[in-house]
Design a protein around this motif. Sequence first.
Motif, PDB file in Angstrom:
ATOM      1  N   THR A 137       0.752  -1.339   0.010  1.00  0.00           N
ATOM      2  CA  THR A 137       0.061   0.013   0.171  1.00  0.00           C
ATOM      3  C   THR A 137       0.836   1.274  -0.107  1.00  0.00           C
ATOM      4  O   THR A 137       2.103   1.086   0.391  1.00  0.00           O
ATOM      5  CB  THR A 137      -0.921  -0.008   1.180  1.00  0.00           C
ATOM      6  N   ALA A 157       2.539   1.664   3.239  1.00  0.00           N
ATOM      7  CA  ALA A 157       3.133   0.485   4.109  1.00  0.00           C
ATOM      8  C   ALA A 157       4.322   0.501   4.824  1.00  0.00           C
ATOM      9  O   ALA A 157       5.016   1.562   4.802  1.00  0.00           O
ATOM     10  CB  ALA A 157       3.269  -0.449   3.052  1.00  0.00           C
ATOM     11  N   ASP A 187      -4.504 -10.991  12.692  1.00  0.00           N
ATOM     12  CA  ASP A 187      -4.660 -10.342  11.245  1.00  0.00           C
ATOM     13  C   ASP A 187      -3.123 -10.686  10.753  1.00  0.00           C
ATOM     14  O   ASP A 187      -3.053  -9.961   9.453  1.00  0.00           O
ATOM     15  CB  ASP A 187      -4.825  -8.861  11.333  1.00  0.00           C
ATOM     16  N   VAL A 189       1.007  -8.335   6.911  1.00  0.00           N
ATOM     17  CA  VAL A 189      -0.475  -7.820   7.258  1.00  0.00           C
ATOM     18  C   VAL A 189      -1.086  -7.208   5.837  1.00  0.00           C
ATOM     19  O   VAL A 189      -0.495  -6.497   5.325  1.00  0.00           O
ATOM     20  CB  VAL A 189      -0.525  -6.601   8.443  1.00  0.00           C
ATOM     21  N   ASP A 217      -3.696  -5.531   3.183  1.00  0.00           N
ATOM     22  CA  ASP A 217      -4.822  -4.587   3.185  1.00  0.00           C
ATOM     23  C   ASP A 217      -5.539  -4.785   1.801  1.00  0.00           C
ATOM     24  O   ASP A 217      -4.998  -4.241   0.786  1.00  0.00           O
ATOM     25  CB  ASP A 217      -4.403  -3.173   3.420  1.00  0.00           C
ATOM     26  N   GLY A 218      -6.525  -5.782   1.509  1.00  0.00           N
ATOM     27  CA  GLY A 218      -7.132  -5.911   0.383  1.00  0.00           C
ATOM     28  C   GLY A 218      -6.062  -6.743  -0.764  1.00  0.00           C
ATOM     29  O   GLY A 218      -5.688  -7.784  -0.122  1.00  0.00           O
ATOM     30  N   ARG A 247      -3.135  -5.685  -1.247  1.00  0.00           N
ATOM     31  CA  ARG A 247      -1.839  -5.281  -0.999  1.00  0.00           C
ATOM     32  C   ARG A 247      -1.339  -5.781   0.273  1.00  0.00           C
ATOM     33  O   ARG A 247      -1.964  -5.878   1.170  1.00  0.00           O
ATOM     34  CB  ARG A 247      -1.651  -3.641  -1.330  1.00  0.00           C
ATOM     35  N   ALA A 278      -0.085  -4.437   3.796  1.00  0.00           N
ATOM     36  CA  ALA A 278       0.117  -3.044   4.508  1.00  0.00           C
ATOM     37  C   ALA A 278       1.463  -2.881   5.513  1.00  0.00           C
ATOM     38  O   ALA A 278       1.842  -1.698   5.933  1.00  0.00           O
ATOM     39  CB  ALA A 278      -0.959  -2.824   5.283  1.00  0.00           C
TER      40      ALA A 278
END
Length: 108
Positions: A28, A31, A71, A95, A97-98, A100, A102
């Motif tokens: 991200t 990130a 997570d 971790v 995020d969608g 990508r 993060a």
Amino acid sequence: MSLTLPTPIAAYFVADKDDGEAVARCFTDRAVVKDEGHLHVGRAAIATWKTAASVKYNYTSEPAAMVFEGDQTIVTARLVGDFPGSPVDLRYFFVLDGDRIAALEIIP
């Protein structure tokens, strides 16, 4: 052993064979990567981190195991190369995020 990694993590390990820009695209915009005690925040810093590591050492990494904790997706990979202590097993704490990454922390 062949693992079925989540798509962003699989993309990371493919990009790791390429260059810093390819690796940075897996993350991200904001990130964070923590490796060898240093924080790298944002895609530009992540690209610089990966590029510097690639210049310093030649290595290959092969994911060998994966577990999920909260997570985080934790991947253990075997690194073999021209660095002190090779080969070594490293743990990658991802971790997502969608589609990508993060956050990533790499530790022995």
